[in-house]
Design a protein around this motif. Sequence first.
Motif, PDB file in Angstrom:
ATOM      1  N   ILE A  10       0.836  -1.201   0.000  1.00  0.00           N
ATOM      2  CA  ILE A  10       0.000   0.000   0.000  1.00  0.00           C
ATOM      3  C   ILE A  10       0.874   1.255   0.000  1.00  0.00           C
ATOM      4  O   ILE A  10       0.644   2.188  -0.777  1.00  0.00           O
ATOM      5  N   ALA A  11       1.880   1.278   0.851  1.00  0.00           N
ATOM      6  CA  ALA A  11       2.773   2.441   0.920  1.00  0.00           C
ATOM      7  C   ALA A  11       3.509   2.646  -0.401  1.00  0.00           C
ATOM      8  O   ALA A  11       3.643   3.785  -0.880  1.00  0.00           O
ATOM      9  N   ALA A  12       3.972   1.564  -1.009  1.00  0.00           N
ATOM     10  CA  ALA A  12       4.682   1.668  -2.290  1.00  0.00           C
ATOM     11  C   ALA A  12       3.750   2.173  -3.384  1.00  0.00           C
ATOM     12  O   ALA A  12       4.160   2.984  -4.229  1.00  0.00           O
ATOM     13  N   GLU A  13       2.508   1.725  -3.368  1.00  0.00           N
ATOM     14  CA  GLU A  13       1.545   2.202  -4.370  1.00  0.00           C
ATOM     15  C   GLU A  13       1.282   3.687  -4.199  1.00  0.00           C
ATOM     16  O   GLU A  13       1.192   4.428  -5.183  1.00  0.00           O
ATOM     17  N   ILE A  14       1.176   4.138  -2.964  1.00  0.00           N
ATOM     18  CA  ILE A  14       0.922   5.555  -2.695  1.00  0.00           C
ATOM     19  C   ILE A  14       2.080   6.408  -3.198  1.00  0.00           C
ATOM     20  O   ILE A  14       1.873   7.440  -3.839  1.00  0.00           O
ATOM     21  N   VAL A  15       3.304   5.988  -2.928  1.00  0.00           N
ATOM     22  CA  VAL A  15       4.478   6.731  -3.395  1.00  0.00           C
ATOM     23  C   VAL A  15       4.514   6.756  -4.920  1.00  0.00           C
ATOM     24  O   VAL A  15       4.703   7.815  -5.536  1.00  0.00           O
ATOM     25  N   ALA A  16       4.327   5.603  -5.548  1.00  0.00           N
ATOM     26  CA  ALA A  16       4.376   5.530  -7.009  1.00  0.00           C
ATOM     27  C   ALA A  16       3.285   6.368  -7.647  1.00  0.00           C
ATOM     28  O   ALA A  16       3.530   7.105  -8.608  1.00  0.00           O
ATOM     29  N   LEU A  20       3.441   9.918 -10.239  1.00  0.00           N
ATOM     30  CA  LEU A  20       2.976   9.867 -11.631  1.00  0.00           C
ATOM     31  C   LEU A  20       2.838  11.259 -12.232  1.00  0.00           C
ATOM     32  O   LEU A  20       3.208  11.488 -13.381  1.00  0.00           O
ATOM     33  N   LYS A  21       2.289  12.186 -11.471  1.00  0.00           N
ATOM     34  CA  LYS A  21       2.110  13.553 -11.971  1.00  0.00           C
ATOM     35  C   LYS A  21       3.459  14.191 -12.296  1.00  0.00           C
ATOM     36  O   LYS A  21       3.600  14.874 -13.306  1.00  0.00           O
ATOM     37  N   TYR A  22       4.442  13.958 -11.433  1.00  0.00           N
ATOM     38  CA  TYR A  22       5.748  14.581 -11.616  1.00  0.00           C
ATOM     39  C   TYR A  22       6.546  13.946 -12.755  1.00  0.00           C
ATOM     40  O   TYR A  22       7.522  14.532 -13.222  1.00  0.00           O
ATOM     41  N   SER A  23       6.143  12.768 -13.211  1.00  0.00           N
ATOM     42  CA  SER A  23       6.867  12.135 -14.314  1.00  0.00           C
ATOM     43  C   SER A  23       6.554  12.795 -15.654  1.00  0.00           C
ATOM     44  O   SER A  23       7.263  12.568 -16.633  1.00  0.00           O
ATOM     45  N   ASN A  24       5.483  13.611 -15.693  1.00  0.00           N
ATOM     46  CA  ASN A  24       5.109  14.353 -16.896  1.00  0.00           C
ATOM     47  C   ASN A  24       4.967  13.422 -18.105  1.00  0.00           C
ATOM     48  O   ASN A  24       5.606  13.606 -19.136  1.00  0.00           O
ATOM     49  N   PRO A  31      11.425  10.963 -11.709  1.00  0.00           N
ATOM     50  CA  PRO A  31      10.095  10.553 -11.262  1.00  0.00           C
ATOM     51  C   PRO A  31       9.615   9.260 -11.943  1.00  0.00           C
ATOM     52  O   PRO A  31       8.936   8.441 -11.326  1.00  0.00           O
ATOM     53  N   THR A  32      10.003   9.061 -13.190  1.00  0.00           N
ATOM     54  CA  THR A  32       9.638   7.832 -13.895  1.00  0.00           C
ATOM     55  C   THR A  32      10.304   6.622 -13.252  1.00  0.00           C
ATOM     56  O   THR A  32       9.660   5.587 -13.042  1.00  0.00           O
ATOM     57  N   LEU A  33      11.583   6.740 -12.923  1.00  0.00           N
ATOM     58  CA  LEU A  33      12.290   5.636 -12.265  1.00  0.00           C
ATOM     59  C   LEU A  33      11.708   5.344 -10.888  1.00  0.00           C
ATOM     60  O   LEU A  33      11.606   4.175 -10.491  1.00  0.00           O
ATOM     61  N   ILE A  34      11.327   6.395 -10.169  1.00  0.00           N
ATOM     62  CA  ILE A  34      10.700   6.201  -8.861  1.00  0.00           C
ATOM     63  C   ILE A  34       9.374   5.460  -9.020  1.00  0.00           C
ATOM     64  O   ILE A  34       9.074   4.538  -8.256  1.00  0.00           O
ATOM     65  N   PHE A  38       8.782   1.791  -7.326  1.00  0.00           N
ATOM     66  CA  PHE A  38       7.783   1.598  -6.283  1.00  0.00           C
ATOM     67  C   PHE A  38       6.598   0.766  -6.757  1.00  0.00           C
ATOM     68  O   PHE A  38       6.021   0.020  -5.968  1.00  0.00           O
ATOM     69  N   TYR A  39       6.213   0.860  -8.044  1.00  0.00           N
ATOM     70  CA  TYR A  39       5.158  -0.031  -8.534  1.00  0.00           C
ATOM     71  C   TYR A  39       5.651  -1.480  -8.550  1.00  0.00           C
ATOM     72  O   TYR A  39       4.891  -2.405  -8.257  1.00  0.00           O
ATOM     73  N   SER A  40       6.923  -1.682  -8.878  1.00  0.00           N
ATOM     74  CA  SER A  40       7.483  -3.038  -8.838  1.00  0.00           C
ATOM     75  C   SER A  40       7.471  -3.578  -7.415  1.00  0.00           C
ATOM     76  O   SER A  40       7.055  -4.727  -7.176  1.00  0.00           O
TER      77      SER A  40
END
Length: 77
Positions: A10-16, A20-24, A31-34, A38-40
Amino acid sequence: MPYVLLSVAIAAEIVATSFLKYSNGFRRLMPTLICILFYSLCHITFGKAVMRLNLGMAYAIWCGVGILATTLISVCI
């Protein structure tokens, strides 16, 4: 232990989701790597959690808490 794994998922999903917005649109590298990292982590830990928990219950908790927390974070930001 499975509830700890579910909490990490749950925490990893929230961070990922928050990044998403910051990955543009996945045009910005960090932000894309993050998001990918975190989704992984989210899917790996969720998969391990449902090995010992009921899938329906774990998925409902994961979705409900994730949606609620992401909404609260987006309101604050």
